[in-house]
Motif scaffolding. Structure first.
Motif, mmCIF file in Angstrom:
data_model
loop_
_atom_site.group_PDB
_atom_site.id
_atom_site.type_symbol
_atom_site.label_atom_id
_atom_site.label_comp_id
_atom_site.label_asym_id
_atom_site.label_seq_id
_atom_site.Cartn_x
_atom_site.Cartn_y
_atom_site.Cartn_z
ATOM 1 N N LEU A 1 30.706 31.743 40.423
ATOM 2 C CA LEU A 1 31.994 32.002 39.782
ATOM 3 C C LEU A 1 33.171 31.264 40.430
ATOM 4 C CD1 LEU A 1 31.605 35.812 39.061
ATOM 5 C CD2 LEU A 1 31.735 33.967 37.358
ATOM 6 N N ILE A 2 33.035 30.884 41.677
ATOM 7 C CA ILE A 2 34.178 30.232 42.345
ATOM 8 C C ILE A 2 34.177 28.710 42.150
ATOM 9 C CG2 ILE A 2 34.468 32.079 44.033
ATOM 10 C CD1 ILE A 2 33.237 30.128 46.127
ATOM 11 N N GLN A 3 33.316 28.223 41.286
ATOM 12 C CA GLN A 3 33.284 26.788 40.995
ATOM 13 C C GLN A 3 34.229 26.474 39.837
ATOM 14 O OE1 GLN A 3 31.502 24.970 43.208
ATOM 15 N NE2 GLN A 3 31.062 26.988 44.073
ATOM 16 N N GLY A 4 35.091 25.484 40.018
ATOM 17 C CA GLY A 4 35.941 25.005 38.934
ATOM 18 C C GLY A 4 37.230 25.778 38.749
ATOM 19 N N LYS A 5 37.943 25.368 37.713
ATOM 20 C CA LYS A 5 39.246 25.957 37.393
ATOM 21 C C LYS A 5 39.091 27.435 37.033
ATOM 22 C CE LYS A 5 43.349 24.947 34.750
ATOM 23 N NZ LYS A 5 44.065 23.937 34.002
ATOM 24 N N GLY A 6 40.032 28.240 37.494
ATOM 25 C CA GLY A 6 39.993 29.675 37.224
ATOM 26 C C GLY A 6 39.155 30.466 38.215
ATOM 27 N N ALA A 7 38.764 29.814 39.311
ATOM 28 C CA ALA A 7 37.881 30.442 40.296
ATOM 29 C C ALA A 7 38.458 31.738 40.865
ATOM 30 C CB ALA A 7 37.581 29.456 41.428
ATOM 31 N N PHE A 8 39.733 31.739 41.190
ATOM 32 C CA PHE A 8 40.335 32.916 41.818
ATOM 33 C C PHE A 8 40.313 34.119 40.873
ATOM 34 C CE2 PHE A 8 42.062 29.411 44.283
ATOM 35 C CZ PHE A 8 41.895 29.872 45.582
ATOM 36 N N ARG A 9 40.649 33.899 39.613
ATOM 37 C CA ARG A 9 40.654 34.986 38.633
ATOM 38 C C ARG A 9 39.234 35.522 38.426
ATOM 39 N NH1 ARG A 9 42.685 38.995 37.818
ATOM 40 N NH2 ARG A 9 44.622 37.928 38.172
ATOM 41 N N ARG A 10 38.266 34.622 38.239
ATOM 42 C CA ARG A 10 36.878 35.058 38.023
ATOM 43 C C ARG A 10 36.348 35.820 39.240
ATOM 44 N NH1 ARG A 10 36.562 29.799 36.031
ATOM 45 N NH2 ARG A 10 35.478 29.124 37.925
ATOM 46 N N PHE A 11 36.677 35.310 40.419
ATOM 47 C CA PHE A 11 36.259 35.962 41.663
ATOM 48 C C PHE A 11 36.789 37.388 41.728
ATOM 49 C CE2 PHE A 11 37.385 37.152 46.014
ATOM 50 C CZ PHE A 11 36.187 37.006 46.684
ATOM 51 N N LYS A 12 38.085 37.528 41.505
ATOM 52 C CA LYS A 12 38.724 38.839 41.597
ATOM 53 C C LYS A 12 38.186 39.787 40.525
ATOM 54 C CE LYS A 12 43.312 40.554 42.675
ATOM 55 N NZ LYS A 12 44.723 40.220 42.704
ATOM 56 N N ASP A 13 38.041 39.284 39.299
ATOM 57 C CA ASP A 13 37.507 40.123 38.216
ATOM 58 C C ASP A 13 36.108 40.633 38.554
ATOM 59 O OD1 ASP A 13 39.822 39.751 36.752
ATOM 60 O OD2 ASP A 13 38.934 38.290 35.357
#
Length: 134
Positions: A86-98
């Protein structure tokens, strides 16, 4: 003597637009947004910045690396693999936190991140020869 809590609050304000500074004389944290100092003369602004110490930048804090380090602490193989993906690519921080919310490890993430910020704050104080209190 500077409070680590104050320095950590400053670290949390850092982003890619503004830097954050600590003024030991006034024991204050402030941002570099020049618009914030409309009532200051140019000399006063120069004096403020010259007597202050810049906090670590967003790149020195490296929150992405903090996420990677946190993932390394996860014992659940499935959760660990999903986070790594999930931490690969754009939006990694949001996906990680979600995903941390979904898997109920968000508090572990917050605790880990807080500890890393504390370590950064302590190292910064030592580098700048500032005494600190916890």
């Amino acid at each position: 003597m500077v409070s680590l809590e104050k320095i950590i609050e400053g670290l949390e304000m850092v982003n890619n637009i503004v830097d954050c500074y600590y003024n030991p004389e006034k024991d204050e944290i402030f941002l570099s947004n020049i618009g914030e100092y409309d009532n200051f003369t140019e000399d006063e602004i120069d004096e403020l910045f010259e007597s202050s110490i810049i906090l670590p930048t967003q790149y020195e804090i490296n929150e992405y690396q903090i996420m990677v380090d946190f993932i390394d602490t996860i014992n659940n193989f499935e959760v660990k693999n999903n986070l790594q993906r999930l931490i690969q690519g754009k939006g990694a921080f949001r996906r990680f936190k979600d995903y941390c919310f979904q898997t109920n490890i968000i508090q572990a993430w917050y605790d880990f991140k807080e500890q890393k910020y504390k370590e950064i704050a302590i190292n910064w104080c030592k580098q700048n020869e500032l005494r600190y209190k916890e």
